[in-house]
Design a protein around this motif. Structure first.
Motif, PDB file in Angstrom:
ATOM      1  N   LEU A  50       2.526  19.007  -5.412  1.00  0.00           N
ATOM      2  CA  LEU A  50       1.384  20.032  -4.991  1.00  0.00           C
ATOM      3  C   LEU A  50       1.147  20.142  -3.555  1.00  0.00           C
ATOM      4  CD1 LEU A  50       0.593  18.505  -7.768  1.00  0.00           C
ATOM      5  CD2 LEU A  50      -0.882  20.670  -8.002  1.00  0.00           C
ATOM      6  N   THR A  51       0.831  21.143  -3.242  1.00  0.00           N
ATOM      7  CA  THR A  51       0.133  21.322  -1.836  1.00  0.00           C
ATOM      8  C   THR A  51      -1.358  21.638  -2.232  1.00  0.00           C
ATOM      9  OG1 THR A  51       0.749  23.585  -1.442  1.00  0.00           O
ATOM     10  CG2 THR A  51       2.193  21.968  -0.808  1.00  0.00           C
ATOM     11  N   VAL A  52      -2.154  20.902  -1.678  1.00  0.00           N
ATOM     12  CA  VAL A  52      -3.806  21.275  -1.818  1.00  0.00           C
ATOM     13  C   VAL A  52      -4.416  21.023  -0.126  1.00  0.00           C
ATOM     14  CG1 VAL A  52      -3.610  20.192  -3.817  1.00  0.00           C
ATOM     15  CG2 VAL A  52      -4.306  18.749  -2.017  1.00  0.00           C
ATOM     16  N   PRO A  53      -5.478  21.443  -0.014  1.00  0.00           N
ATOM     17  CA  PRO A  53      -5.926  21.687   1.401  1.00  0.00           C
ATOM     18  C   PRO A  53      -6.555  20.156   1.554  1.00  0.00           C
ATOM     19  CG  PRO A  53      -6.824  23.723   0.085  1.00  0.00           C
ATOM     20  CD  PRO A  53      -6.043  22.879  -0.873  1.00  0.00           C
ATOM     21  N   ALA A  54      -6.151  19.951   2.771  1.00  0.00           N
ATOM     22  CA  ALA A  54      -6.637  18.480   3.036  1.00  0.00           C
ATOM     23  C   ALA A  54      -7.981  18.340   3.231  1.00  0.00           C
ATOM     24  CB  ALA A  54      -6.179  17.986   4.517  1.00  0.00           C
ATOM     25  N   ASP A  55      -8.884  19.281   3.509  1.00  0.00           N
ATOM     26  CA  ASP A  55     -10.094  19.257   3.408  1.00  0.00           C
ATOM     27  C   ASP A  55     -11.244  19.665   2.403  1.00  0.00           C
ATOM     28  OD1 ASP A  55      -9.706  21.859   4.158  1.00  0.00           O
ATOM     29  OD2 ASP A  55     -11.057  22.162   5.735  1.00  0.00           O
ATOM     30  N   GLY A  56     -10.197  19.987   1.082  1.00  0.00           N
ATOM     31  CA  GLY A  56     -10.859  20.452  -0.085  1.00  0.00           C
ATOM     32  C   GLY A  56     -11.228  19.492  -0.971  1.00  0.00           C
ATOM     33  N   ARG A  57     -11.792  19.910  -2.003  1.00  0.00           N
ATOM     34  CA  ARG A  57     -12.529  19.167  -2.995  1.00  0.00           C
ATOM     35  C   ARG A  57     -11.591  18.388  -3.865  1.00  0.00           C
ATOM     36  NH1 ARG A  57     -15.487  19.116  -8.233  1.00  0.00           N
ATOM     37  NH2 ARG A  57     -13.943  20.837  -9.007  1.00  0.00           N
ATOM     38  N   VAL A  58     -10.505  18.708  -3.926  1.00  0.00           N
ATOM     39  CA  VAL A  58      -9.447  17.970  -4.692  1.00  0.00           C
ATOM     40  C   VAL A  58      -8.901  16.774  -3.831  1.00  0.00           C
ATOM     41  CG1 VAL A  58      -7.008  18.138  -5.500  1.00  0.00           C
ATOM     42  CG2 VAL A  58      -8.558  20.006  -6.274  1.00  0.00           C
ATOM     43  N   ALA A  59      -8.747  17.112  -2.727  1.00  0.00           N
ATOM     44  CA  ALA A  59      -8.410  15.819  -1.646  1.00  0.00           C
ATOM     45  C   ALA A  59      -9.270  14.861  -1.477  1.00  0.00           C
ATOM     46  CB  ALA A  59      -8.047  16.589  -0.156  1.00  0.00           C
TER      47      ALA A  59
END
Length: 566
Positions: free
Chosen positions: A68-77
């Protein structure tokens, strides 16, 4: 976004890789080819229930790996890093393994993680809608959050004000509870502090007094010994005036000085020694004088000694209670006075807090009422919009509504409980979604809800299985059109058997079994335009090479492309 899913040993799938893309991806294939196993694999990847019977016989375990690609500064990361996992730039690797014995294991960013964490992260990553899946939007808290986002900026402004008032109201309530419920304990504490302060004040302590008294007690207790010692030392230095022969240190030193003085001019080394004897003579004379003065000053004073010992006994008692030294006792008294001032001011503070509690409570009540009003209006708009969508999805008699139930107490989000209801036909009572619809109907209801919520619901990936169950013709075209509309804002993955739905996809994957009856890596193919026409022809007529079927398939693809473009 999901970029790739690798499935091994799950159902009929031996080893297959699905390369996914943004937009609308459709998965098709013959009945029993393993399409549903794709959705099952996605469900496992995001924390779904592990069924060991799904493990392919002879493999020992089923493994699903997702990229998956996820935002590096997001809640999942952030949550992945907290769990000890790593991201390769903005790429996250999830793995779920299920053994034939029923054991389940998960990894997150290369680190072992509880399966519950995958399910927790799934709320921000994917919404899986299938007949056997527990729907994300079936949970009341998700329904409330989705409706609030659908209500828009007006509710968000009110909720921001409500949150601040709610937080302050809780703070006031907690302090009041402590002040009132612990009144007896606080009164007892105040009494103990007052007693201690009075006891210390009565003693009139001075900083360092205990050390001074200890020194004085030692001198008074040993006055005779000190006087004798000083007198003896003085006589040793200067001699006894009553003695006929002086044999004191000072006299002997004077004789030594005189003997050196007579010859010092003949040798500089000897002159230096004579100077040192002069210095020693001065020092000893001063010491002798001070010893004489000290001996005269030392007097035995039993009355003063008793007073000092009594004072030290008092200080010892205070030190046992309030500190090791007098300085510690005085520091305790300073802190106790501050604490007592706080305790004695509780009554005034309680009145102030109660007044503020009433003020904040009134504001909280007004804001909660405003939240309810906005939600009720948004619920009416939402219910009408979803009902209209269902009409186009071959459920013309179904009606979706939102029940807003207002309670008495305040919560973090107001006083309202939100529940989505479905009445499948006019004579049926509205029931919760999971009770008011069959599996196929529920998928269509969820599609309608997600289309209406599109933009308000931040989930980046939607997966639908059997969304077109029991429909065909124009209704199937409308389903495809709405899936394409949803795909403008999110990644949409759909397993379907209807060509009308498949025609609207941006990307088309077909699943085919090998001669051994399994799906291997070569059995999942991304189709080009020609391949799509051939597959749609098969889905239409069961004949891939039918000219009429190919013509109809081309027409479907052209209509769908024009619809997406518009």
């Amino acid at each position: 976004m999901l970029e790739e899913v690798h499935i091994r040993g799950l159902g009929v799938i031996d080893d297959a890789v699905l390369e996914l893309s943004p937009g609308f991806t459709v998965v098709t294939g013959e009945t029993g080819a393993g399409k549903t196993m794709v959705v099952t694999g996605l469900g496992l990847l995001f924390g779904g229930r592990a069924d060991p019977q799904r493990v392919r016989p002879g493999t020992g375990r089923a493994v699903v790996e997702g990229r998956l690609t996820v935002p590096a500064d997001g809640r999942v990361a952030e949550r992945v890093v907290e769990a000890g996992g790593d991201l390769d730039e903005d790429v996250l690797i999830l793995t779920r393994m299920v053994s034939a014995e029923g054991r389940s294991r998960a990894t997150l960013g290369g680190r072992s993680a509880p399966v519950s964490l995958l399910a927790y992260l799934a709320d921000d990553l994917v919404a899986v809608h299938g007949q056997s899946d527990q729907q994300r939007l079936l949970r009341p808290e998700r329904q409330r959050a989705a409706l609030d986002r659908y209500a828009g900026a007006e509710l968000n402004r009110t909720w921001t004000s409500y949150t601040a008032a709610y937080r302050r109201h809780r703070e006031i309530t907690e302090v009041l509870d402590e002040l009132t419920t612990r009144a007896r304990e606080r009164a007892q504490e105040a009494d103990l502090l007052r007693f201690g302060l009075e006891e210390i004040a009565a003693a009139e302590l001075r900083p360092g007094e205990d050390a001074e008294l200890l020194g004085e007690e030692n001198r008074l207790a040993h006055a005779d010994a000190l006087r004798v010692a000083a007198t003896t030392a003085h006589e040793a230095l200067t001699g006894d005036p009553a003695a006929e022969v002086q044999a004191d240190v000072v006299g002997l030193l004077a004789a030594a000085r005189a003997s050196l003085t007579a010859v010092r001019e003949h040798d500089t080394a000897l002159a230096s020694l004579a100077d040192r004897l002069d210095e020693a003579s001065y020092v000893l004379s001063d010491a002798a004088t001070e010893l004489a003065s000290y001996a005269e000053s030392v007097e035995a004073d039993p009355a003063r000694l008793a007073a000092v010992q009594e004072r030290r006994s008092l200080l010892t008692q205070l030190s046992r209670k309030y500190g090791e030294t007098v300085d510690d006792v005085l520091a305790w008294a300073e802190d106790a006075a501050k604490r007592l001032a706080d305790l004695e001011g509780d009554d005034d503070r309680i009145e102030e807090l109660r007044a503020e509690e009433a003020e904040v409570g009134a504001r909280l009540d007004a804001l909660a009422t405003e939240l309810t009003r906005i939600r009720v209006e948004a619920a009416e708009r939402f219910g009408a919009a979803v009902t209209e969508e269902l009409t186009a999805l071959a459920m013309p008699h179904a009606r979706v509504s939102v029940r807003v139930t207002t309670g008495d107490g305040f919560g973090p989000h107001g006083r309202d409980d939100i529940e989505l209801l479905l009445a499948p036909h006019p004579s049926a009572p509205p029931l919760p979604l999971n009770k008011g619809a069959s599996g196929g109907e529920l998928s269509r209801v969820m599609l309608a809800i997600e289309v209406v919520f599109a933009g308000a619901d931040p989930v980046p990936t939607f997966v639908f299985d059997e969304v077109d169950a029991g429909v065909g013709g124009k209704a199937a075209v409308e389903i495809g059109r709405r899936l394409a509309r949803l795909a403008r804002r999110a990644q949409v993955i759909v397993v379907t058997h209807l060509p009308q739905v498949a025609a609207f996809a941006d990307n088309h994957l077909v699943v085919e079994k090998s001669n051994e009856g399994t799906v291997t890596e070569s059995g999942v193919t991304r189709l080009d335009r020609g391949g799509r026409a051939r597959e749609l022809s098969r889905m239409l007529a069961g004949l891939e090479d039918s000219e009429l079927g190919r013509a109809h398939a081309e027409e479907l693809l052209t209509i769908a492309a024009a619809d997406r473009a518009s």
